[in-house]
Motif scaffolding. Structure first.
Motif, short mmCIF file in Angstrom:
data_model
loop_
_atom_site.label_atom_id
_atom_site.label_comp_id
_atom_site.label_asym_id
_atom_site.label_seq_id
_atom_site.Cartn_x
_atom_site.Cartn_y
_atom_site.Cartn_z
N ILE A 69 -2.78 2.95 84.50
CA ILE A 69 -3.03 4.12 85.32
C ILE A 69 -4.63 4.52 85.27
O ILE A 69 -4.86 4.57 84.28
N ILE A 70 -5.28 4.41 86.33
CA ILE A 70 -6.67 4.44 86.37
C ILE A 70 -7.17 5.62 87.32
O ILE A 70 -6.65 5.70 88.46
N ASN A 71 -7.99 6.63 86.79
CA ASN A 71 -8.49 7.63 87.31
C ASN A 71 -10.01 7.68 87.18
O ASN A 71 -10.84 8.65 87.65
N GLY A 72 -10.44 6.67 86.65
CA GLY A 72 -11.92 6.66 86.15
C GLY A 72 -12.44 5.43 86.83
O GLY A 72 -12.07 4.68 87.71
N THR A 73 -13.67 4.98 86.16
CA THR A 73 -14.20 3.70 86.63
C THR A 73 -14.08 2.46 85.72
O THR A 73 -14.24 2.85 84.52
N VAL A 74 -13.96 1.39 86.13
CA VAL A 74 -13.43 0.17 85.49
C VAL A 74 -14.44 -0.96 86.02
O VAL A 74 -14.53 -1.28 87.19
N LYS A 75 -15.28 -1.60 85.40
CA LYS A 75 -16.24 -2.65 85.75
C LYS A 75 -15.83 -3.74 85.05
O LYS A 75 -16.34 -4.11 83.80
N GLY A 76 -14.94 -4.66 85.48
CA GLY A 76 -14.42 -5.69 85.28
C GLY A 76 -12.98 -5.88 85.59
O GLY A 76 -12.33 -5.30 86.23
N PRO A 77 -12.21 -7.30 85.28
CA PRO A 77 -10.87 -7.48 85.94
C PRO A 77 -9.75 -6.43 85.32
O PRO A 77 -9.99 -6.07 84.21
N VAL A 78 -8.82 -6.28 85.99
CA VAL A 78 -7.70 -5.41 85.56
C VAL A 78 -6.36 -6.24 85.94
O VAL A 78 -6.41 -6.80 87.08
N HIS A 79 -5.51 -6.37 84.90
CA HIS A 79 -4.36 -7.15 85.04
C HIS A 79 -3.25 -6.15 84.61
O HIS A 79 -3.13 -5.68 83.46
N ALA A 80 -2.35 -5.90 85.40
CA ALA A 80 -1.26 -5.02 85.27
C ALA A 80 0.08 -6.06 85.37
O ALA A 80 0.34 -6.20 86.57
N ALA A 81 0.81 -6.12 84.44
CA ALA A 81 1.85 -7.26 84.35
C ALA A 81 3.19 -6.50 85.37
O ALA A 81 3.95 -6.87 85.78
N GLU A 82 3.06 -5.19 85.26
CA GLU A 82 4.27 -4.28 86.01
C GLU A 82 3.50 -3.68 87.09
O GLU A 82 3.82 -3.76 88.25
N LEU A 83 2.91 -2.51 86.86
CA LEU A 83 2.42 -1.52 87.61
C LEU A 83 0.93 -1.08 87.69
O LEU A 83 0.60 -0.96 86.28
N LEU A 84 0.25 -1.04 88.71
CA LEU A 84 -0.94 -0.48 88.76
C LEU A 84 -1.07 0.77 89.53
O LEU A 84 -0.68 0.74 90.56
N GLU A 85 -1.41 1.75 88.91
CA GLU A 85 -1.52 3.26 89.51
C GLU A 85 -3.11 3.57 89.54
O GLU A 85 -3.56 3.52 88.71
#
Length: 131
Positions: A69-85
């Protein structure tokens, strides 16, 4: 999301004002309210959940967990094996892999979207803008 299994509890917190320079490995659940430079990765065979709060920036590595679950800033790859919110203030600068994706109005992804390979088709849900 996890079938009949309960969602894992969030047992760890990186509090506001904390700055971590280095990689983080966690089990079950982690909430980030501070700033992280490095990878944040769920460890083990147990279901995992990661929450990145609105005032947070995670840079310099990848994020990897079952439910992200992301509500901020991510600088890089994101891997969600099930659910990405992706909440309304989410900003991702990097490629994203997911099994299911829920994206609220206002969230931004600057990168490629790639569903996790498998027999099932990926699920994409656009969250309604509720007053």
């Amino acid at each position: 999301m996890f079938g009949n299994r309960a969602q894992p509890p969030i047992k760890s917190l990186i509090a506001e004002g904390i700055v971590i320079d280095g990689n983080i490995r966690f089990t079950e659940g982690l909430r980030i309210d501070g700033r992280v430079t490095g990878s944040v990765t769920a460890d083990g065979d147990q279901p995992s959940i990661l929450v990145v709060s609105e005032a947070v920036t995670v840079t310099g590595g990848e994020i990897r967990a079952d439910h992200v679950i992301i509500n901020g800033t991510v600088k890089g790859p994101v891997h969600a094996a099930e659910l990405l919110e992706l909440q309304p203030l989410a900003r991702i600068e990097g490629d994203v892999t997911y099994k299911a994706l829920e994206m609220h109005q206002g969230a931004i992804i600057s990168g490629h979207l790639q569903p996790v390979e498998g027999e099932e088709k990926p699920v994409l849900k656009l969250a309604a803008n509720n007053p």
